[in-house]
Design a protein around this motif. Structure first.
Motif, PDB file in Angstrom:
ATOM      1  N   TYR A  56       0.834  -1.200   0.000  1.00  0.00           N
ATOM      2  CA  TYR A  56       0.000   0.000   0.000  1.00  0.00           C
ATOM      3  C   TYR A  56       0.873   1.257   0.000  1.00  0.00           C
ATOM      4  N   ALA A  57       1.898   1.272   0.834  1.00  0.00           N
ATOM      5  CA  ALA A  57       2.787   2.433   0.929  1.00  0.00           C
ATOM      6  C   ALA A  57       3.576   2.616  -0.362  1.00  0.00           C
ATOM      7  N   THR A  58       4.026   1.518  -0.944  1.00  0.00           N
ATOM      8  CA  THR A  58       4.756   1.583  -2.212  1.00  0.00           C
ATOM      9  C   THR A  58       3.859   2.124  -3.317  1.00  0.00           C
ATOM     10  N   SER A  59       2.629   1.669  -3.356  1.00  0.00           N
ATOM     11  CA  SER A  59       1.669   2.176  -4.349  1.00  0.00           C
ATOM     12  C   SER A  59       1.411   3.668  -4.149  1.00  0.00           C
ATOM     13  N   ALA A  60       1.304   4.082  -2.899  1.00  0.00           N
ATOM     14  CA  ALA A  60       1.095   5.504  -2.611  1.00  0.00           C
ATOM     15  C   ALA A  60       2.288   6.321  -3.089  1.00  0.00           C
ATOM     16  N   ALA A  61       3.490   5.838  -2.836  1.00  0.00           N
ATOM     17  CA  ALA A  61       4.696   6.543  -3.294  1.00  0.00           C
ATOM     18  C   ALA A  61       4.707   6.669  -4.818  1.00  0.00           C
ATOM     19  N   ARG A  62       4.266   5.604  -5.496  1.00  0.00           N
ATOM     20  CA  ARG A  62       4.187   5.653  -6.963  1.00  0.00           C
ATOM     21  C   ARG A  62       3.175   6.702  -7.419  1.00  0.00           C
ATOM     22  N   GLU A  63       1.992   6.671  -6.824  1.00  0.00           N
ATOM     23  CA  GLU A  63       0.928   7.616  -7.207  1.00  0.00           C
ATOM     24  C   GLU A  63       1.333   9.063  -6.944  1.00  0.00           C
ATOM     25  N   LEU A  64       2.102   9.274  -5.888  1.00  0.00           N
ATOM     26  CA  LEU A  64       2.525  10.628  -5.510  1.00  0.00           C
ATOM     27  C   LEU A  64       3.844  11.040  -6.166  1.00  0.00           C
ATOM     28  N   HIS A  65       4.417  10.147  -6.969  1.00  0.00           N
ATOM     29  CA  HIS A  65       5.671  10.407  -7.687  1.00  0.00           C
ATOM     30  C   HIS A  65       6.823  10.734  -6.733  1.00  0.00           C
ATOM     31  N   VAL A  66       6.915   9.956  -5.644  1.00  0.00           N
ATOM     32  CA  VAL A  66       7.992  10.157  -4.670  1.00  0.00           C
ATOM     33  C   VAL A  66       8.777   8.866  -4.417  1.00  0.00           C
ATOM     34  N   THR A  67       8.742   7.948  -5.366  1.00  0.00           N
ATOM     35  CA  THR A  67       9.422   6.664  -5.173  1.00  0.00           C
ATOM     36  C   THR A  67      10.927   6.829  -4.988  1.00  0.00           C
TER      37      THR A  67
END
Length: 83
Positions: A56-67
């Motif tokens: 979930y956190a990894t997906s959020a980072a992807r969506e927010l462009h902060v990976t």
């Protein structure tokens, strides 16, 4: 929860999730959004999170462009574990 940390601008934040039993998609998204997008932490390291919460956190980072500023680890870094 993030508000209790004070300012994290430019800081490397380690989130110890080793005792987390479960967490929702929305909590993971808000955690990443608050720390990296809103509060402008330099980086976030999520440690020991259950697999579903880590995703979930990894997906959020992807969506927010902060990976580039987000990472996962199984164990606390030595410096964090010593404090």
């Amino acid at each position: 929860m993030v508000s209790t940390l004070g300012t994290v601008v430019g800081q490397d934040v380690v989130v110890d999730a080793t005792k987390l039993l479960s967490g929702t998609t929305s909590f993971a998204y808000q955690l990443i959004e608050r720390l990296l997008a809103d509060e402008h932490a330099n980086s976030v390291l999520l440690v020991g999170a259950p697999a579903d919460f880590a995703e979930y956190a990894t997906s959020a980072a992807r969506e927010l462009h902060v990976t580039d500023r987000f990472d996962l680890a199984e164990e606390l870094p030595r410096a964090a574990a010593a404090s």
